[in-house]
Design a protein around this motif. Structure first.
Motif, PDB file in Angstrom:
ATOM      1  N   LEU A  68       0.708  -1.227  -0.054  1.00 15.55           N
ATOM      2  CA  LEU A  68      -0.049   0.080   0.030  1.00 15.55           C
ATOM      3  C   LEU A  68       0.780   1.120  -0.037  1.00 15.55           C
ATOM      4  O   LEU A  68       0.570   2.219  -0.900  1.00 15.55           O
ATOM      5  CB  LEU A  68      -0.969  -0.067   1.332  1.00 15.55           C
ATOM      6  CG  LEU A  68      -1.865   1.249   1.201  1.00 15.55           C
ATOM      7  CD1 LEU A  68      -2.778   1.402  -0.031  1.00 15.55           C
ATOM      8  CD2 LEU A  68      -2.608   0.958   2.718  1.00 15.55           C
ATOM      9  N   ALA A  69       1.812   1.206   0.732  1.00 14.14           N
ATOM     10  CA  ALA A  69       2.748   2.406   0.748  1.00 14.14           C
ATOM     11  C   ALA A  69       3.583   2.720  -0.446  1.00 14.14           C
ATOM     12  O   ALA A  69       3.566   3.925  -0.780  1.00 14.14           O
ATOM     13  CB  ALA A  69       3.999   2.306   1.803  1.00 14.14           C
ATOM     14  N   HIS A  70       3.841   1.706  -1.067  1.00 11.15           N
ATOM     15  CA  HIS A  70       4.538   1.827  -2.601  1.00 11.15           C
ATOM     16  C   HIS A  70       3.578   2.054  -3.600  1.00 11.15           C
ATOM     17  O   HIS A  70       3.828   2.336  -4.570  1.00 11.15           O
ATOM     18  CB  HIS A  70       5.503   0.797  -2.547  1.00 11.15           C
ATOM     19  CG  HIS A  70       6.731   0.476  -1.640  1.00 11.15           C
ATOM     20  ND1 HIS A  70       6.810  -0.376  -0.882  1.00 11.15           N
ATOM     21  CD2 HIS A  70       7.591   1.588  -1.405  1.00 11.15           C
ATOM     22  CE1 HIS A  70       7.815  -0.073  -0.173  1.00 11.15           C
ATOM     23  NE2 HIS A  70       8.348   1.133  -0.423  1.00 11.15           N
ATOM     24  N   GLY A  71       2.142   1.678  -3.367  1.00 10.48           N
ATOM     25  CA  GLY A  71       1.265   1.722  -4.365  1.00 10.48           C
ATOM     26  C   GLY A  71       0.552   2.794  -4.168  1.00 10.48           C
ATOM     27  O   GLY A  71       0.846   4.150  -4.605  1.00 10.48           O
ATOM     28  N   LYS A  72      -0.942   2.761  -4.189  1.00  9.92           N
ATOM     29  CA  LYS A  72      -1.748   4.013  -4.122  1.00  9.92           C
ATOM     30  C   LYS A  72      -1.634   4.801  -2.970  1.00  9.92           C
ATOM     31  O   LYS A  72      -2.014   5.918  -2.801  1.00  9.92           O
ATOM     32  CB  LYS A  72      -3.140   3.593  -4.289  1.00  9.92           C
ATOM     33  CG  LYS A  72      -3.764   2.766  -3.257  1.00  9.92           C
ATOM     34  CD  LYS A  72      -5.266   2.425  -3.353  1.00  9.92           C
ATOM     35  CE  LYS A  72      -5.854   2.053  -2.008  1.00  9.92           C
ATOM     36  NZ  LYS A  72      -7.264   1.777  -2.025  1.00  9.92           N
ATOM     37  N   GLY A  73      -1.103   4.321  -1.855  1.00 11.62           N
ATOM     38  CA  GLY A  73      -0.872   5.037  -0.677  1.00 11.62           C
ATOM     39  C   GLY A  73      -0.114   6.138  -0.782  1.00 11.62           C
ATOM     40  O   GLY A  73      -0.054   7.081  -1.453  1.00 11.62           O
ATOM     41  N   CYS A  74       1.118   5.796   0.111  1.00  9.32           N
ATOM     42  CA  CYS A  74       2.040   7.210   0.334  1.00  9.32           C
ATOM     43  C   CYS A  74       2.659   7.763  -1.267  1.00  9.32           C
ATOM     44  O   CYS A  74       2.526   8.846  -1.536  1.00  9.32           O
ATOM     45  CB  CYS A  74       3.398   6.617   1.073  1.00  9.32           C
ATOM     46  SG  CYS A  74       2.736   6.230   2.482  1.00  9.32           S
ATOM     47  N   LYS A  75       3.414   6.580  -2.004  1.00  9.69           N
ATOM     48  CA  LYS A  75       3.959   7.060  -3.110  1.00  9.69           C
ATOM     49  C   LYS A  75       2.926   7.644  -4.146  1.00  9.69           C
ATOM     50  O   LYS A  75       3.373   8.565  -5.183  1.00  9.69           O
ATOM     51  CB  LYS A  75       4.850   5.863  -3.634  1.00  9.69           C
ATOM     52  CG  LYS A  75       5.874   6.364  -4.873  1.00  9.69           C
ATOM     53  CD  LYS A  75       6.713   4.990  -5.161  1.00  9.69           C
ATOM     54  CE  LYS A  75       7.242   5.455  -6.552  1.00  9.69           C
ATOM     55  NZ  LYS A  75       8.084   4.160  -6.959  1.00  9.69           N
ATOM     56  N   GLY A  76       1.945   6.883  -4.312  1.00 13.51           N
ATOM     57  CA  GLY A  76       0.903   7.198  -5.324  1.00 13.51           C
ATOM     58  C   GLY A  76       0.473   8.288  -5.040  1.00 13.51           C
ATOM     59  O   GLY A  76       0.279   9.194  -5.917  1.00 13.51           O
ATOM     60  N   CYS A  77       0.340   8.871  -3.724  1.00  9.31           N
ATOM     61  CA  CYS A  77      -0.377  10.294  -3.575  1.00  9.31           C
ATOM     62  C   CYS A  77       0.688  11.455  -3.870  1.00  9.31           C
ATOM     63  O   CYS A  77       0.531  12.175  -4.323  1.00  9.31           O
ATOM     64  CB  CYS A  77      -0.666  10.091  -1.904  1.00  9.31           C
ATOM     65  SG  CYS A  77      -1.437  11.951  -1.404  1.00  9.31           S
ATOM     66  N   HIS A  78       2.115  10.896  -3.624  1.00 13.35           N
ATOM     67  CA  HIS A  78       2.959  12.012  -3.755  1.00 13.35           C
ATOM     68  C   HIS A  78       2.956  12.339  -5.168  1.00 13.35           C
ATOM     69  O   HIS A  78       3.452  13.327  -5.657  1.00 13.35           O
ATOM     70  CB  HIS A  78       4.242  11.454  -3.445  1.00 13.35           C
ATOM     71  CG  HIS A  78       4.289  11.497  -1.712  1.00 13.35           C
ATOM     72  ND1 HIS A  78       5.591  11.048  -1.086  1.00 13.35           N
ATOM     73  CD2 HIS A  78       3.646  12.146  -0.686  1.00 13.35           C
ATOM     74  CE1 HIS A  78       5.294  11.339   0.284  1.00 13.35           C
ATOM     75  NE2 HIS A  78       4.174  11.722   0.443  1.00 13.35           N
ATOM     76  N   GLU A  79       2.983  10.884  -6.026  1.00 14.41           N
ATOM     77  CA  GLU A  79       3.062  11.244  -7.540  1.00 14.41           C
ATOM     78  C   GLU A  79       2.039  11.979  -8.064  1.00 14.41           C
ATOM     79  O   GLU A  79       2.068  12.948  -8.892  1.00 14.41           O
ATOM     80  CB  GLU A  79       3.133   9.832  -8.073  1.00 14.41           C
ATOM     81  CG  GLU A  79       4.269   9.199  -8.118  1.00 14.41           C
ATOM     82  CD  GLU A  79       4.697   7.709  -8.368  1.00 14.41           C
ATOM     83  OE1 GLU A  79       5.656   7.334  -8.453  1.00 14.41           O
ATOM     84  OE2 GLU A  79       3.308   7.159  -8.670  1.00 14.41           O
ATOM     85  N   GLU A  80       0.876  11.722  -7.668  1.00 11.02           N
ATOM     86  CA  GLU A  80      -0.367  12.454  -8.032  1.00 11.02           C
ATOM     87  C   GLU A  80      -0.529  13.996  -7.752  1.00 11.02           C
ATOM     88  O   GLU A  80      -0.602  14.702  -8.584  1.00 11.02           O
ATOM     89  CB  GLU A  80      -1.850  11.724  -7.502  1.00 11.02           C
ATOM     90  CG  GLU A  80      -3.024  12.072  -7.692  1.00 11.02           C
ATOM     91  CD  GLU A  80      -4.096  11.546  -7.076  1.00 11.02           C
ATOM     92  OE1 GLU A  80      -5.283  12.333  -6.660  1.00 11.02           O
ATOM     93  OE2 GLU A  80      -4.386  10.403  -6.980  1.00 11.02           O
ATOM     94  N   LEU A  81       0.155  14.261  -6.670  1.00 14.83           N
ATOM     95  CA  LEU A  81      -0.052  15.544  -6.070  1.00 14.83           C
ATOM     96  C   LEU A  81       1.340  16.255  -6.721  1.00 14.83           C
ATOM     97  O   LEU A  81       1.375  17.449  -6.514  1.00 14.83           O
ATOM     98  CB  LEU A  81      -0.071  15.614  -4.268  1.00 14.83           C
ATOM     99  CG  LEU A  81      -1.347  15.498  -4.142  1.00 14.83           C
ATOM    100  CD1 LEU A  81      -1.261  15.188  -2.428  1.00 14.83           C
ATOM    101  CD2 LEU A  81      -2.553  16.170  -4.416  1.00 14.83           C
ATOM    102  N   LYS A  82       2.196  15.693  -7.148  1.00 17.01           N
ATOM    103  CA  LYS A  82       3.664  15.990  -7.632  1.00 17.01           C
ATOM    104  C   LYS A  82       4.182  16.765  -6.317  1.00 17.01           C
ATOM    105  O   LYS A  82       4.831  17.912  -6.568  1.00 17.01           O
ATOM    106  CB  LYS A  82       3.363  17.185  -8.655  1.00 17.01           C
ATOM    107  CG  LYS A  82       2.819  16.068 -10.036  1.00 17.01           C
ATOM    108  CD  LYS A  82       2.844  17.143 -11.106  1.00 17.01           C
ATOM    109  CE  LYS A  82       2.747  16.345 -12.542  1.00 17.01           C
ATOM    110  NZ  LYS A  82       2.144  15.100 -12.594  1.00 17.01           N
ATOM    111  N   LYS A  83       4.162  15.992  -5.261  1.00 16.86           N
ATOM    112  CA  LYS A  83       4.552  16.700  -4.021  1.00 16.86           C
ATOM    113  C   LYS A  83       5.103  15.563  -3.021  1.00 16.86           C
ATOM    114  O   LYS A  83       4.678  14.554  -2.862  1.00 16.86           O
ATOM    115  CB  LYS A  83       3.481  17.487  -3.378  1.00 16.86           C
ATOM    116  CG  LYS A  83       3.933  18.447  -2.476  1.00 16.86           C
ATOM    117  CD  LYS A  83       2.749  19.455  -2.152  1.00 16.86           C
ATOM    118  CE  LYS A  83       3.187  20.626  -1.408  1.00 16.86           C
ATOM    119  NZ  LYS A  83       2.061  21.399  -0.917  1.00 16.86           N
TER     120      LYS A  83
END
Length: 93
Positions: A66-81
């Motif tokens: 989850l952390a490497h998928g839609k969770g942490c990393k996914g959120c960071h990629e989506e928000l570009k932050k």
């Protein structure tokens, strides 16, 4: 009466959330500890439901996938932050 109590409790959680938030959460991993700045995330996002779909408390099913998928990393990629590379979260041993 119970409805009023539920509404009041919900309002209190929403208003007091950032003030009562846990400052940081530490996750030991085999490639280095991850220190998650929880309060900083809560203040920046302004709400809890983005991560805590079922309400306050531990995130159901939170793990490496989850952390490497839609969770942490996914959120960071989506928000570009935020960090998206290993050493951005994992502090070396």
């Amino acid at each position: 009466m119970q409805t009023r109590i539920l509404v009041a409790a919900t309002a209190l959680i929403l208003v007091a959330g950032p003030a009562l938030a846990i400052e940081k959460i530490t996750f030991p991993t085999r490639i280095g500890t991850v220190v998650f700045p929880h309060k900083k995330h809560q203040e920046a996002l302004g709400q809890c439901r983005g991560c805590h779909e079922k309400g306050p408390g531990k995130i159901d099913g939170f793990n490496k996938v989850l952390a490497h998928g839609k969770g942490c990393k996914g959120c960071h990629e989506e928000l570009k932050k935020g960090p998206t590379r290993c050493n951005g979260c994992h502090q070396g041993k």
